[in-house]
Write a protein that holds these residues in place. Structure first.
Motif, PDB file in Angstrom:
ATOM      1  N   GLU A  84       1.681   7.079   7.690  1.00 44.56           N
ATOM      2  CA  GLU A  84       0.457   7.508   7.016  1.00 44.56           C
ATOM      3  C   GLU A  84      -0.344   6.314   6.521  1.00 44.56           C
ATOM      4  O   GLU A  84      -1.588   6.330   6.535  1.00 44.56           O
ATOM      5  CB  GLU A  84       0.798   8.437   5.850  1.00 44.56           C
ATOM      6  N   VAL A  85       0.370   5.267   6.058  1.00 50.18           N
ATOM      7  CA  VAL A  85      -0.320   4.064   5.594  1.00 50.18           C
ATOM      8  C   VAL A  85      -1.110   3.436   6.733  1.00 50.18           C
ATOM      9  O   VAL A  85      -2.289   3.097   6.590  1.00 50.18           O
ATOM     10  CB  VAL A  85       0.693   3.051   5.017  1.00 50.18           C
ATOM     11  N   VAL A  86      -0.473   3.290   7.886  1.00 51.05           N
ATOM     12  CA  VAL A  86      -1.143   2.678   9.036  1.00 51.05           C
ATOM     13  C   VAL A  86      -2.333   3.522   9.478  1.00 51.05           C
ATOM     14  O   VAL A  86      -3.411   2.997   9.785  1.00 51.05           O
ATOM     15  CB  VAL A  86      -0.147   2.487  10.190  1.00 51.05           C
ATOM     16  N   GLN A  87      -2.158   4.847   9.505  1.00 53.46           N
ATOM     17  CA  GLN A  87      -3.263   5.723   9.905  1.00 53.46           C
ATOM     18  C   GLN A  87      -4.429   5.612   8.931  1.00 53.46           C
ATOM     19  O   GLN A  87      -5.601   5.598   9.338  1.00 53.46           O
ATOM     20  CB  GLN A  87      -2.779   7.169   9.983  1.00 53.46           C
ATOM     21  N   ALA A  88      -4.113   5.539   7.626  1.00 46.78           N
ATOM     22  CA  ALA A  88      -5.179   5.404   6.635  1.00 46.78           C
ATOM     23  C   ALA A  88      -5.882   4.058   6.760  1.00 46.78           C
ATOM     24  O   ALA A  88      -7.109   3.968   6.648  1.00 46.78           O
ATOM     25  CB  ALA A  88      -4.596   5.564   5.229  1.00 46.78           C
ATOM     26  N   LEU A  89      -5.121   2.999   7.033  1.00 47.35           N
ATOM     27  CA  LEU A  89      -5.725   1.678   7.184  1.00 47.35           C
ATOM     28  C   LEU A  89      -6.617   1.611   8.415  1.00 47.35           C
ATOM     29  O   LEU A  89      -7.634   0.898   8.422  1.00 47.35           O
ATOM     30  CB  LEU A  89      -4.630   0.611   7.268  1.00 47.35           C
ATOM     31  N   LEU A  90      -6.246   2.336   9.464  1.00 49.39           N
ATOM     32  CA  LEU A  90      -7.039   2.351  10.691  1.00 49.39           C
ATOM     33  C   LEU A  90      -8.171   3.369  10.647  1.00 49.39           C
ATOM     34  O   LEU A  90      -8.952   3.473  11.597  1.00 49.39           O
ATOM     35  CB  LEU A  90      -6.132   2.651  11.895  1.00 49.39           C
ATOM     36  N   GLY A  91      -8.273   4.132   9.561  1.00 54.38           N
ATOM     37  CA  GLY A  91      -9.335   5.126   9.437  1.00 54.38           C
ATOM     38  C   GLY A  91      -9.079   6.406  10.191  1.00 54.38           C
ATOM     39  O   GLY A  91     -10.011   7.203  10.387  1.00 54.38           O
TER      40      GLY A  91
ATOM     41  N   VAL B 297       0.828  -1.209   0.000  1.00 56.27           N
ATOM     42  CA  VAL B 297       0.000   0.000   0.000  1.00 56.27           C
ATOM     43  C   VAL B 297       0.862   1.260   0.000  1.00 56.27           C
ATOM     44  O   VAL B 297       0.487   2.277  -0.579  1.00 56.27           O
ATOM     45  CB  VAL B 297      -0.939  -0.018   1.228  1.00 56.27           C
ATOM     46  N   GLY B 298       2.041   1.188   0.610  1.00 58.01           N
ATOM     47  CA  GLY B 298       2.862   2.390   0.736  1.00 58.01           C
ATOM     48  C   GLY B 298       3.750   2.676  -0.442  1.00 58.01           C
ATOM     49  O   GLY B 298       4.043   3.841  -0.722  1.00 58.01           O
ATOM     50  N   LEU B 299       4.180   1.651  -1.168  1.00 62.92           N
ATOM     51  CA  LEU B 299       5.129   1.846  -2.258  1.00 62.92           C
ATOM     52  C   LEU B 299       4.420   1.830  -3.598  1.00 62.92           C
ATOM     53  O   LEU B 299       3.424   1.143  -3.785  1.00 62.92           O
ATOM     54  CB  LEU B 299       6.204   0.759  -2.222  1.00 62.92           C
ATOM     55  N   GLY B 300       4.969   2.579  -4.529  1.00 65.85           N
ATOM     56  CA  GLY B 300       4.407   2.683  -5.867  1.00 65.85           C
ATOM     57  C   GLY B 300       5.017   3.860  -6.581  1.00 65.85           C
ATOM     58  O   GLY B 300       6.132   4.306  -6.265  1.00 65.85           O
TER      59      GLY B 300
ATOM     60  N   PRO C  82      -7.104   8.786  -0.262  1.00 64.84           N
ATOM     61  CA  PRO C  82      -7.754   7.996  -1.321  1.00 64.84           C
ATOM     62  C   PRO C  82      -6.791   7.078  -2.065  1.00 64.84           C
ATOM     63  O   PRO C  82      -7.215   6.021  -2.548  1.00 64.84           O
ATOM     64  CB  PRO C  82      -8.328   9.071  -2.261  1.00 64.84           C
ATOM     65  N   ILE C  83      -5.510   7.463  -2.171  1.00 69.28           N
ATOM     66  CA  ILE C  83      -4.550   6.595  -2.850  1.00 69.28           C
ATOM     67  C   ILE C  83      -4.441   5.261  -2.125  1.00 69.28           C
ATOM     68  O   ILE C  83      -4.359   4.197  -2.740  1.00 69.28           O
ATOM     69  CB  ILE C  83      -3.171   7.281  -2.945  1.00 69.28           C
ATOM     70  N   VAL C  84      -4.466   5.326  -0.796  1.00 68.42           N
ATOM     71  CA  VAL C  84      -4.363   4.109   0.008  1.00 68.42           C
ATOM     72  C   VAL C  84      -5.655   3.315  -0.027  1.00 68.42           C
ATOM     73  O   VAL C  84      -5.674   2.115  -0.337  1.00 68.42           O
ATOM     74  CB  VAL C  84      -3.979   4.451   1.461  1.00 68.42           C
ATOM     75  N   THR C  85      -6.770   3.974   0.282  1.00 70.41           N
ATOM     76  CA  THR C  85      -8.018   3.243   0.516  1.00 70.41           C
ATOM     77  C   THR C  85      -8.770   2.891  -0.761  1.00 70.41           C
ATOM     78  O   THR C  85      -9.495   1.894  -0.783  1.00 70.41           O
ATOM     79  CB  THR C  85      -8.941   4.064   1.430  1.00 70.41           C
ATOM     80  N   GLU C  86      -8.611   3.672  -1.815  1.00 64.68           N
ATOM     81  CA  GLU C  86      -9.400   3.441  -3.027  1.00 64.68           C
ATOM     82  C   GLU C  86      -8.601   2.859  -4.178  1.00 64.68           C
ATOM     83  O   GLU C  86      -9.191   2.260  -5.085  1.00 64.68           O
ATOM     84  CB  GLU C  86     -10.056   4.757  -3.481  1.00 64.68           C
TER      85      GLU C  86
ATOM     86  N   LEU D  94      -5.123  -0.249  -1.725  1.00 66.32           N
ATOM     87  CA  LEU D  94      -5.606  -1.263  -0.786  1.00 66.32           C
ATOM     88  C   LEU D  94      -6.426  -2.347  -1.479  1.00 66.32           C
ATOM     89  O   LEU D  94      -6.171  -3.545  -1.255  1.00 66.32           O
ATOM     90  CB  LEU D  94      -6.402  -0.608   0.334  1.00 66.32           C
ATOM     91  N   PRO D  95      -7.413  -2.006  -2.321  1.00 63.80           N
ATOM     92  CA  PRO D  95      -8.143  -3.098  -2.995  1.00 63.80           C
ATOM     93  C   PRO D  95      -7.251  -3.921  -3.909  1.00 63.80           C
ATOM     94  O   PRO D  95      -7.442  -5.136  -4.026  1.00 63.80           O
ATOM     95  CB  PRO D  95      -9.238  -2.364  -3.782  1.00 63.80           C
ATOM     96  N   ARG D  96      -6.261  -3.280  -4.535  1.00 68.38           N
ATOM     97  CA  ARG D  96      -5.352  -4.037  -5.395  1.00 68.38           C
ATOM     98  C   ARG D  96      -4.533  -5.032  -4.581  1.00 68.38           C
ATOM     99  O   ARG D  96      -4.398  -6.200  -4.959  1.00 68.38           O
ATOM    100  CB  ARG D  96      -4.427  -3.081  -6.142  1.00 68.38           C
TER     101      ARG D  96
END
Length: 342
Positions: free
Chosen positions: A41-48, A30-33, A53-57, A60-62
């Protein structure tokens, strides 16, 4: 009892390592790309706790879709290897890959052409019929045709031969249809290489549903696979209704394979390599090997997709190319070892 403790501890550590690697692959994936996101930031986004949007939309689904595809291929590969008592068996042995590719190509012919969305997304946007659905049905029908030609599950050798024949015939039809249109060649070729780039939340939900349907029966049949390693006659002497159980194994593993191929295309070697690596650590007990193969396949494909996204960024490689480059040498090594033992 004293000797059993180290083995039990070793197996527990293997599962802990697999879970840890899976979580690490999730955070890294989720963090690299093309745009790197700090782990915090990745952990915070995963925990809501933070919107991203880059992480969650997007990512993350990928990543979750890739993990579910890898889990499906890993456990299906382990089941096929145990069922056929062949360490070189993989999830596509029953013709599922060839059936999916033929069905997707046939859909392109029926629609009279290809849209740019199909060439890149693998899905006909805005149409009731999708490549995902056709790929799933094609994989299942190819598996059923293999079963019919082999006359059921009584002889595993005939099943393997029937799967090879069905796959070869469908590949020939696919090649013929592809050659009718240059765009069709490019689009279907991209599908056969495997790609996770456009697996969204609907795909994740579909994969999760199929895993929930097919994974529990496979895990419960671990003891049956253990009995089959002793030979079919020995398994029958234990009072097992072998033919219905073998059919259930085939259908459950084929269902997982079809779902994986439908969502991500044909991704090779995950279902072959993963059970082999874990068999060295856990032994031949399929009650452990099946769930471990699910975790290992999920981790392997997630890390392979991470390489596919980062090796040539901002461009991407099809993940099937990465798994082939990683799994091809391993497959040759397996064949070399088997030949040396013979």
């Amino acid at each position: 009892m004293v000797q059993a403790l180290p083995l039990a501890l070793k197996r527990s550590l293997v599962f802990l390592w697999l879970v840890g690697l899976l979580l690490l692959a999730l955070v890294l994936g989720v963090g690299l790309g093309a745009v790197a996101i700090p782990p915090g930031e990745v952990v915070q986004a995963l925990l809501g706790l933070r919107e991203n949007p880059i992480v969650t939309e997007m990512r993350l689904p990928r990543v979750l879709g890739g993990m579910l595809v890898g889990a499906a291929l890993g456990v299906a590969g382990a089941a096929f290897q145990g069922l056929f008592r062949n360490p070189l068996a993989d999830p596509y042995l029953m013709g599922a890959a060839a059936g999916a590719a033929f069905a997707v190509t046939l859909l392109a012919v029926l629609l009279g052409g290809l849209t740019p969305a199909f060439a890149q997304h693998g899905i006909f946007q805005g149409l009731p019929l999708s490549a995902t659905l056709f790929g799933f049905l094609g994989a299942l029908l190819a598996t059923l045709l293999t079963l019919i030609l082999a006359g059921g599950t009584a002889r595993t050798g005939e099943l393997i031969l029937a799967g090879v024949v069905v796959g070869s015939v469908l590949t020939g039809f696919t090649t013929y249809l592809m050659m009718q249109d240059a765009d069709r060649v490019r689009a279907v070729f991209a599908y056969t290489l495997g790609n996770l780039a456009f697996v969204g939340w609907p795909g994740v939900r579909a994969l999760l549903l199929f895993l929930l349907l097919a994974l529990p029966p496979l895990l419960l049949l671990g003891r049956v696979l253990n009995a089959l390693q002793l030979g079919e006659e020995t398994a029958r002497s234990l009072g097992l209704p072998l033919e219905p159980l073998k059919l259930l194994l085939l259908l459950a593993a084929s269902l997982l394979t079809a779902a994986a191929v439908a969502q991500a295309g044909i991704i090779g070697f995950v279902g072959l390599v993963t059970p082999h690596l874990l068999r060295r650590l856990l032994g031949e007990d399929y009650r452990l090997l099946l769930p471990a193969s699910a975790l290992g396949g999920a981790t392997l494909l997630a890390l392979a997709d991470l390489l596919a996204r980062t090796l040539t960024r901002p461009a991407e490689l099809p993940v099937g190319v990465v798994t082939t480059l990683l799994g091809g040498p391993f497959f040759l090594y397996l064949m070399w070892r088997r030949r040396g033992r013979a």
